[in-house]
Design a protein around this motif. Structure first.
Motif, PDB file in Angstrom:
ATOM      1  N   LEU A  65       0.823  -1.207   0.000  1.00 47.35           N
ATOM      2  CA  LEU A  65       0.000   0.000   0.000  1.00 47.35           C
ATOM      3  C   LEU A  65       0.858   1.259   0.000  1.00 47.35           C
ATOM      4  O   LEU A  65       0.557   2.226  -0.703  1.00 47.35           O
ATOM      5  CB  LEU A  65      -0.939   0.001   1.204  1.00 47.35           C
ATOM      6  CG  LEU A  65      -2.078  -1.017   1.157  1.00 47.35           C
ATOM      7  CD1 LEU A  65      -2.871  -0.977   2.458  1.00 47.35           C
ATOM      8  CD2 LEU A  65      -2.980  -0.753  -0.028  1.00 47.35           C
ATOM      9  N   SER A  66       1.935   1.250   0.768  1.00 43.30           N
ATOM     10  CA  SER A  66       2.790   2.437   0.799  1.00 43.30           C
ATOM     11  C   SER A  66       3.505   2.630  -0.533  1.00 43.30           C
ATOM     12  O   SER A  66       3.662   3.764  -0.992  1.00 43.30           O
ATOM     13  CB  SER A  66       3.792   2.338   1.949  1.00 43.30           C
ATOM     14  OG  SER A  66       4.687   1.278   1.727  1.00 43.30           O
ATOM     15  N   SER A  67       3.927   1.549  -1.180  1.00 44.91           N
ATOM     16  CA  SER A  67       4.554   1.678  -2.498  1.00 44.91           C
ATOM     17  C   SER A  67       3.573   2.233  -3.520  1.00 44.91           C
ATOM     18  O   SER A  67       3.934   3.084  -4.344  1.00 44.91           O
ATOM     19  CB  SER A  67       5.067   0.320  -2.970  1.00 44.91           C
ATOM     20  OG  SER A  67       6.089  -0.150  -2.153  1.00 44.91           O
ATOM     21  N   ASN A  68       2.331   1.778  -3.467  1.00 49.37           N
ATOM     22  CA  ASN A  68       1.330   2.301  -4.386  1.00 49.37           C
ATOM     23  C   ASN A  68       1.039   3.768  -4.115  1.00 49.37           C
ATOM     24  O   ASN A  68       0.830   4.551  -5.050  1.00 49.37           O
ATOM     25  CB  ASN A  68       0.043   1.486  -4.292  1.00 49.37           C
ATOM     26  CG  ASN A  68       0.194   0.121  -4.902  1.00 49.37           C
ATOM     27  OD1 ASN A  68       1.060  -0.096  -5.731  1.00 49.37           O
ATOM     28  ND2 ASN A  68      -0.634  -0.808  -4.483  1.00 49.37           N
ATOM     29  N   ALA A  69       1.021   4.158  -2.857  1.00 50.53           N
ATOM     30  CA  ALA A  69       0.788   5.562  -2.518  1.00 50.53           C
ATOM     31  C   ALA A  69       1.926   6.441  -3.014  1.00 50.53           C
ATOM     32  O   ALA A  69       1.699   7.535  -3.547  1.00 50.53           O
ATOM     33  CB  ALA A  69       0.624   5.714  -1.006  1.00 50.53           C
ATOM     34  N   ILE A  70       3.142   5.965  -2.890  1.00 48.82           N
ATOM     35  CA  ILE A  70       4.291   6.729  -3.384  1.00 48.82           C
ATOM     36  C   ILE A  70       4.231   6.853  -4.907  1.00 48.82           C
ATOM     37  O   ILE A  70       4.467   7.924  -5.464  1.00 48.82           O
ATOM     38  CB  ILE A  70       5.605   6.077  -2.923  1.00 48.82           C
ATOM     39  CG1 ILE A  70       5.750   6.199  -1.416  1.00 48.82           C
ATOM     40  CG2 ILE A  70       6.797   6.704  -3.617  1.00 48.82           C
ATOM     41  CD1 ILE A  70       6.888   5.373  -0.841  1.00 48.82           C
ATOM     42  N   ALA A  71       3.905   5.762  -5.590  1.00 49.40           N
ATOM     43  CA  ALA A  71       3.810   5.796  -7.054  1.00 49.40           C
ATOM     44  C   ALA A  71       2.714   6.746  -7.508  1.00 49.40           C
ATOM     45  O   ALA A  71       2.891   7.511  -8.466  1.00 49.40           O
ATOM     46  CB  ALA A  71       3.556   4.395  -7.593  1.00 49.40           C
ATOM     47  N   TYR A  72       1.593   6.743  -6.826  1.00 50.91           N
ATOM     48  CA  TYR A  72       0.495   7.650  -7.174  1.00 50.91           C
ATOM     49  C   TYR A  72       0.921   9.103  -6.964  1.00 50.91           C
ATOM     50  O   TYR A  72       0.645   9.970  -7.798  1.00 50.91           O
ATOM     51  CB  TYR A  72      -0.732   7.321  -6.320  1.00 50.91           C
ATOM     52  CG  TYR A  72      -1.897   8.233  -6.575  1.00 50.91           C
ATOM     53  CD1 TYR A  72      -2.686   8.074  -7.707  1.00 50.91           C
ATOM     54  CD2 TYR A  72      -2.215   9.252  -5.685  1.00 50.91           C
ATOM     55  CE1 TYR A  72      -3.747   8.911  -7.946  1.00 50.91           C
ATOM     56  CE2 TYR A  72      -3.270  10.094  -5.910  1.00 50.91           C
ATOM     57  CZ  TYR A  72      -4.043   9.919  -7.042  1.00 50.91           C
ATOM     58  OH  TYR A  72      -5.086  10.759  -7.283  1.00 50.91           O
TER      59      TYR A  72
END
Length: 81
Positions: A65-72
């Motif tokens: 989830l944190s990786s996806n938030a950073i990518a977004y």
């Protein structure tokens, strides 16, 4: 320490080095996600109990989830610039 833990640890170390050496943010996220997979696998392998499995699953979900938030966020910053 078994051969599986050694191989996963070596992959994790390689990914950590590549995170610091690469300049592309997208590639850093890819390496960070792979590092998170390795850490969750090592947690599951070292803690031989159901609680270890739960901790590994929780770490895996939170890191994804944190990786996806950073990518977004990076994509949104590109749109603003």
């Amino acid at each position: 320490m078994g051969i599986v833990e050694t191989i996963i640890g070596a992959i994790a170390l390689l990914m950590a080095i590549r995170i610091f050496l690469t300049r592309s943010r997208a590639r850093k996220l890819l390496y960070l996600c792979c590092l998170s997979f390795c850490i969750s696998a090592l947690i599951a392998l070292y803690v031989n109990s159901p609680m270890g499995g739960i901790v590994a699953i929780t770490y895996f979900i939170c890191s994804t989830l944190s990786s996806n938030a950073i990518a977004y966020t990076i994509e949104q910053v590109k749109d603003i610039e």
